[in-house]
Design a protein around this motif. Sequence first.
Motif, PDB file in Angstrom:
ATOM      1  N   GLY A 111       0.820  -1.208   0.000  1.00 50.13           N
ATOM      2  CA  GLY A 111       0.000   0.000   0.000  1.00 50.13           C
ATOM      3  C   GLY A 111       0.853   1.257   0.000  1.00 50.13           C
ATOM      4  N   GLN A 112       1.912   1.254   0.789  1.00 57.26           N
ATOM      5  CA  GLN A 112       2.806   2.417   0.827  1.00 57.26           C
ATOM      6  C   GLN A 112       3.505   2.617  -0.515  1.00 57.26           C
ATOM      7  OE1 GLN A 112       5.203   1.333   4.195  1.00 57.26           O
ATOM      8  NE2 GLN A 112       3.878   2.390   5.658  1.00 57.26           N
ATOM      9  N   ASP A 113       3.943   1.524  -1.133  1.00 53.43           N
ATOM     10  CA  ASP A 113       4.571   1.629  -2.454  1.00 53.43           C
ATOM     11  C   ASP A 113       3.576   2.144  -3.491  1.00 53.43           C
ATOM     12  OD1 ASP A 113       6.947   0.720  -1.432  1.00 53.43           O
ATOM     13  OD2 ASP A 113       6.678  -1.356  -2.132  1.00 53.43           O
ATOM     14  N   SER A 114       2.337   1.709  -3.397  1.00 54.45           N
ATOM     15  CA  SER A 114       1.311   2.169  -4.338  1.00 54.45           C
ATOM     16  C   SER A 114       1.064   3.662  -4.193  1.00 54.45           C
ATOM     17  CB  SER A 114       0.007   1.408  -4.115  1.00 54.45           C
ATOM     18  OG  SER A 114       0.180   0.039  -4.344  1.00 54.45           O
ATOM     19  N   VAL A 115       1.010   4.137  -2.964  1.00 56.38           N
ATOM     20  CA  VAL A 115       0.822   5.579  -2.729  1.00 56.38           C
ATOM     21  C   VAL A 115       2.007   6.358  -3.283  1.00 56.38           C
ATOM     22  CG1 VAL A 115       0.695   7.340  -0.926  1.00 56.38           C
ATOM     23  CG2 VAL A 115      -0.724   5.305  -0.774  1.00 56.38           C
ATOM     24  N   ASN A 116       3.218   5.864  -3.053  1.00 57.11           N
ATOM     25  CA  ASN A 116       4.407   6.545  -3.577  1.00 57.11           C
ATOM     26  C   ASN A 116       4.407   6.586  -5.104  1.00 57.11           C
ATOM     27  OD1 ASN A 116       5.388   7.072  -1.022  1.00 57.11           O
ATOM     28  ND2 ASN A 116       6.646   5.223  -0.954  1.00 57.11           N
TER      29      ASN A 116
ATOM     30  N   LYS B 193       1.954   9.184  -6.384  1.00 57.49           N
ATOM     31  CA  LYS B 193       2.473  10.550  -6.261  1.00 57.49           C
ATOM     32  C   LYS B 193       3.380  10.922  -7.421  1.00 57.49           C
ATOM     33  CE  LYS B 193       2.194  10.748  -1.236  1.00 57.49           C
ATOM     34  NZ  LYS B 193       2.946  10.800   0.022  1.00 57.49           N
ATOM     35  N   LYS B 194       3.950   9.935  -8.101  1.00 55.31           N
ATOM     36  CA  LYS B 194       4.840  10.199  -9.234  1.00 55.31           C
ATOM     37  C   LYS B 194       4.080  10.471 -10.528  1.00 55.31           C
ATOM     38  CE  LYS B 194       8.458   7.162  -7.442  1.00 55.31           C
ATOM     39  NZ  LYS B 194       9.220   5.933  -7.715  1.00 55.31           N
TER      40      LYS B 194
END
Length: 128
Positions: A73-78, A81-82
């Motif tokens: 989930g954190q990787d998906s949010v990051n 953002k790109k």
Amino acid sequence: MATTNPQVETVSSGADKAKLASAGVLVVGAVAAFYLLAAQPLWMRVAVLLVLLAAAVGVFFVSEMGKQLIAFGQDSVNETKKVVWPARKEAMQMTAYVFAFVLVMALFLWLTDKTLEWALYDLILGWR
């Protein structure tokens, strides 16, 4: 041409399996408690259900699978953002292009269908 496949390793310890099993037991217990407490007021039954489900979710997120889900989930949010989002004007233009293309394609397919219908039924078969 040789391709290398990355090795996927699934390591689960006994403690991790116990955490997942206890999370499953808590979910089953939550549903069972909801129905077993039928004589109690609805608010109490719902409260017990929510508390046990929250405990199950908490136990799941402490397990390795839960930690992997949080990291995903954190990787998906990051990654989100790109993303460079289009401006409103550009988005409206692209939407108009898509609608125009769909309209032209629908008209083309309708004309093709009617032409084939006329050729098959009127000219070849003479059914009309």
